[in-house]
Scaffold this motif. Structure first.
Motif, short mmCIF file in Angstrom:
data_model
loop_
_atom_site.label_atom_id
_atom_site.label_comp_id
_atom_site.label_asym_id
_atom_site.label_seq_id
_atom_site.Cartn_x
_atom_site.Cartn_y
_atom_site.Cartn_z
N ALA A 285 6.65 4.07 -5.99
CA ALA A 285 5.49 3.77 -5.14
C ALA A 285 4.68 2.61 -5.72
CB ALA A 285 4.62 5.01 -5.00
N THR A 286 4.51 2.61 -7.03
CA THR A 286 3.77 1.53 -7.68
C THR A 286 4.49 0.20 -7.54
OG1 THR A 286 2.97 3.15 -9.30
CG2 THR A 286 2.67 0.84 -9.84
N ALA A 287 5.82 0.24 -7.64
CA ALA A 287 6.60 -0.98 -7.49
C ALA A 287 6.51 -1.52 -6.07
CB ALA A 287 8.06 -0.71 -7.86
N TYR A 288 6.55 -0.63 -5.09
CA TYR A 288 6.40 -1.07 -3.70
C TYR A 288 5.03 -1.70 -3.48
CZ TYR A 288 10.67 1.04 -1.78
OH TYR A 288 11.97 1.33 -1.47
N ASP A 289 3.98 -1.07 -4.04
CA ASP A 289 2.65 -1.66 -3.94
C ASP A 289 2.62 -3.05 -4.57
OD1 ASP A 289 1.06 0.16 -2.54
OD2 ASP A 289 0.79 1.43 -4.30
N CYS A 290 3.25 -3.13 -5.73
CA CYS A 290 3.31 -4.40 -6.45
C CYS A 290 3.99 -5.48 -5.61
CB CYS A 290 4.04 -4.19 -7.76
SG CYS A 290 4.46 -5.69 -8.68
N ALA A 291 5.02 -5.08 -4.84
CA ALA A 291 5.78 -6.02 -4.03
C ALA A 291 5.15 -6.25 -2.66
CB ALA A 291 7.21 -5.51 -3.85
N GLY A 292 4.03 -5.58 -2.38
CA GLY A 292 3.36 -5.74 -1.10
C GLY A 292 4.01 -4.98 0.04
N LYS A 294 3.73 -1.99 1.72
CA LYS A 294 2.80 -0.88 1.80
C LYS A 294 3.40 0.35 2.48
CE LYS A 294 -0.26 -3.33 -0.26
NZ LYS A 294 -0.54 -3.07 -1.70
N ASP A 295 4.19 0.16 3.54
CA ASP A 295 4.76 1.32 4.22
C ASP A 295 5.70 2.09 3.30
OD1 ASP A 295 3.36 0.68 6.48
OD2 ASP A 295 5.06 -0.33 7.48
N GLN A 296 6.56 1.35 2.60
CA GLN A 296 7.48 2.01 1.67
C GLN A 296 6.71 2.68 0.52
OE1 GLN A 296 7.74 -1.00 2.95
NE2 GLN A 296 9.88 -1.66 3.23
N ALA A 297 5.62 2.03 0.09
CA ALA A 297 4.80 2.62 -0.96
C ALA A 297 4.19 3.94 -0.51
CB ALA A 297 3.70 1.66 -1.39
N SER A 298 3.72 3.96 0.75
CA SER A 298 3.13 5.17 1.28
C SER A 298 4.17 6.30 1.38
CB SER A 298 2.53 4.90 2.66
OG SER A 298 1.98 6.07 3.21
N ALA A 300 6.94 6.63 -0.46
CA ALA A 300 7.27 7.08 -1.81
C ALA A 300 6.13 7.92 -2.39
CB ALA A 300 7.55 5.88 -2.71
N ARG A 301 4.91 7.54 -2.08
CA ARG A 301 3.76 8.30 -2.57
C ARG A 301 3.76 9.71 -1.98
NH1 ARG A 301 0.34 4.87 -1.11
NH2 ARG A 301 0.41 3.68 -3.04
N GLY A 302 4.10 9.80 -0.70
CA GLY A 302 4.16 11.12 -0.07
C GLY A 302 5.25 11.99 -0.70
N GLU A 303 6.40 11.38 -0.97
CA GLU A 303 7.48 12.13 -1.62
C GLU A 303 7.06 12.59 -3.02
OE1 GLU A 303 11.05 9.84 -1.62
OE2 GLU A 303 10.99 9.44 0.53
N PHE A 304 6.36 11.71 -3.72
CA PHE A 304 5.89 12.06 -5.07
C PHE A 304 4.94 13.25 -5.02
CE2 PHE A 304 2.19 11.64 -7.88
CZ PHE A 304 2.79 11.85 -9.11
N GLU A 305 3.98 13.19 -4.10
CA GLU A 305 2.99 14.25 -4.04
C GLU A 305 3.62 15.58 -3.62
OE1 GLU A 305 0.00 12.60 -1.54
OE2 GLU A 305 -0.85 11.35 -3.15
#
Length: 470
Positions: A285-292, A294-298, A300-305
Motif C-alpha cells: 500500500a505504501t509503495a502504491y501511494d509512493c507511485a501515485g 491511489k486506487d491500488q493503494a486503497s 491494498a490498505r483494505g486487505e492489510f486492515e
C-alpha cells in the motif's frame, strides 16, 4: 528442577486423607505458559497510521537467517545421531546417544548430538550442562563453542554467548561463521556499533558474503542510512531473490528512496499472485501511494486492515484461551469439575490447539474415573506437544491407573529421557516395578528419585521399604 509434591492430582469429592502422591499444583503448573502483563492485555490493532519509517525487521528475523547457516552441527554429529532429525523419535535419539556416550566417554560428536537433541525437546538446561562438560573436555573445540553461543543467544544470555564466540575467535581468527554469529549476538544485545565492526571486518575479506550484507543492511536501514542499506541488499537479492526477509527490507528501503516502481515489482511481480502477509500488504500500500496509484493503494490498505483484524482476533483468542485454562485450574483444585470442564471447553473453542486445555481435561477425567475420556484428552495434548514432559507424566499416570503397566513405564521413561532431573517420574517407575515384583529395579528407581530430591520423605521411605521388605 524438582518441585514439591503435595496434591498432585484431583481427587473425587469427599476423599480428604493424606494427599494423593500423583500431582502437586506446582508440578501441574510449572510449564504452563507465563505471560508478561503486556501479553495479557488487549493488543493494539495495527493500522496504516503506523510510522513507515519505524517499521523494521527485528533481530529475531535475521537471527533466523543466521541460524539457517550456523545451526546445523557438524556432518559427523549428524551421522552420529541419525534419529535426531526424525521428530517422532527424539526420546529414542536421546537414549541412543546417552548409551553411546557411556561407551565412548568424552566423545565430542556424541556430546554435540546429545545436546542438540535436548534442545529439540526444549530442555535447554540439560543441553547447557552437556555443552559445559564438553567444553571442559575439549577446550579448543570450535563446534562446542559455537553450540554454546547459539544456545545462549536463544536463551538471551548474550554476554555468555559473546564470551564463547570470542574464545572461538582466539582459536580460529578467520572463521566467518563465528564472526557473523558474534555480530548477531552484539546486535541482539543492542550494541549495533560492535556488530557493525564485526560485519565490516568480514566483508573486508569476503565481500560476497550475502548473510553479512543482509545483517549490515538491517543496521544501516535502522539508522536511516538507506543508500548504504540498498547497496548491501542488492547483493543479497542477487544471490537469493526469493528470501522473504531480504525482499521485505529491500522493498522498504526502495520506498524510502522513492524507487516506487521497483518496489512494486519486488512485492507483486506479475507472475506471482500469491497472497501476501500483513507486513507485505502494508509495504505494498505504501509503495502504491509512493507511485501515485491511489486506487491500488486503497485496495491494498483494505486487505492489510482485514488481515490485521483477523490476526489480532486470533492472537486475542489465544490469550483468552490461556486465561480460561488458568481459571479452570483454580476451579478444578477446589473440586469444581463440571465448572472447570465447561471453562476448558470455552478455551478450546477459542484455540483448538491449546494443548494445556486438553491436559487439564485429562486430569479432571482421570480424577472422576473416566479413563477413556482422560486417555483421549491426553493423547490430543501430546499430538500438539509430543515432548511436553508434564503431558507424558499425565499419560503415564492414566495408564498406570488403568493397569497398563508397560504403557505407563514407556511414558515415564520418556519423561526421564527428556528431563533426567524429574524425580517424580523415577518414583512412579519404582512403584510400577514393585507391582511387577521387580524389586531390584524398583529400588534403583527409588534411589534415583531420592538422589535427585534428597529432602523428600516419600522417596526416602520408598528406598527403605524396597531394601528391607522382600
Amino acid at each position: 528442577m524438582v518441585h514439591e509434591r503435595g496434591e498432585r492430582y484431583h481427587k473425587p469429592k469427599g476423599k480428604t486423607p493424606r494427599p494423593n502422591p500423583y500431582f502437586s499444583l506446582l508440578y501441574w503448573q510449572r510449564l504452563e505458559p507465563i505471560f508478561e502483563s503486556s501479553d495479557r492485555s488487549a493488543g493494539h490493532l495495527p493500522t496504516m497510521q503506523t510510522s513507515f519509517h519505524n517499521l523494521s525487521l527485528t533481530a529475531a528475523v535475521f537471527f533466523a537467517f543466521v541460524t539457517q547457516r550456523l545451526a546445523p552441527l557438524t556432518e559427523e554429529s549428524k551421522l552420529q545421531n541419525p534419529q535426531s532429525s526424525r521428530e517422532a523419535q527424539l526420546p529414542e535419539a536421546i537414549e541412543k546417544n546417552q548409551k553411546a556416550l557411556l561407551r565412548q566417554p568424552g566423545n565430542e560428536r556424541i556430546e554435540l548430538a546429545l545436546a542438540d537433541t535436548y534442545r529439540r525437546v526444549h530442555n535447554d538446561e540439560q543441553a547447557r550442562a552437556i555443552l559445559q562438560t564438553a567444553r571442559r573436555q575439549h577446550p579448543r573445540s570450535i563446534a562446542i563453542l559455537r553450540a554454546i553461543a547459539t544456545l545462549e543467544i536463544d536463551t538471551q544470555n548474550y554476554d555468555a554467548s559473546i564470551s564463547a564466540l570470542r574464545s572461538a575467535l582466539v582459536l580460529a581468527p578467520s572463521n566467518t561463521d563465528i564472526k557473523t554469529l558474534l555480530a548477531t549476538a552484539y546486535l541482539k544485545k543492542g550494541n549495533a556499533d560492535a556488530a557493525l565492526g564485526e560485519l565490516n571486518g568480514i566483508l573486508s575479506h569476503s565481500s560476497n558474503d550475502a548473510l553479512t550484507h543482509f545483517i549490515r543492511a538491517q543496521i544501516y536501514a535502522d539508522r536511516g542510512e538507506n543508500e548504504e542499506s540498498l547497496a548491501d541488499l542488492e547483493k543479497v537479492i542477487a544471490v537469493n531473490p526469493q528470501y522473504p526477509p531480504a525482499r521485505t527490507l529491500y522493498t522498504k528501503v526502495l520506498v524510502r528512496l522513492a524507487k516506487c516502481q521497483r518496489a512494486l515489482e519486488i512485492l507483486r511481480p506479475s507472475q506471482q499472485q500469491s497472497a501476501l502477509d500483513a507486513d507485505s500488504l502494508f509495504l505494498l500500500a505504501t509503495a502504491y501511494d509512493c507511485a501515485g496509484q491511489k486506487d491500488q493503494a486503497s485496495q491494498a490498505r483494505g486487505e492489510f486492515e482485514m488481515l490485521s483484524r483477523a490476526q489480532h482476533e486470533t492472537a486475542e483468542n489465544r490469550v483468552q484461551s490461556l486465561h480460561l485454562v488458568e481459571q479452570a485450574n483454580e476451579l478444578a483444585m477446589h473440586n469444581q469439575f463440571s465448572e472447570a470442564q465447561a471453562m476448558l471447553q470455552q478455551a478450546l473453542e477459542k484455540n483448538p490447539e491449546n494443548a494445556f486445555a486438553y491436559s487439564q481435561q485429562a486430569k479432571i477425567y482421570f480424577s472422576i474415573k473416566q479413563t477413556r475420556q482422560a486417555r483421549a484428552a491426553i493423547t490430543k495434548a501430546l499430538e500438539l506437544q509430543p515432548y511436553q514432559p508434564d503431558f507424558l507424566f499425565v499419560q503415564g499416570v492414566i495408564e498406570a491407573g488403568d493397569g497398563n503397566l508397560e504403557a505407563a513405564l514407556a511414558s515415564f521413561h520418556a519423561v526421564t529421557l527428556i528431563n533426567p532431573q524429574e524425580a517424580d517420574a523415577y518414583f512412579e517407575v519404582g512403584k510400577i516395578f514393585l507391582q511387577k515384583n521387580d524389586r531390584p529395579r524398583a529400588l534403583a528407581a527409588f534411589q534415583k528419585a531420592a538422589q535427585l530430591s534428597p529432602g523428600d520423605d516419600d522417596y526416602r521411605q520408598a528406598v527403605h521399604s524396597a531394601k528391607t521388605h522382600p
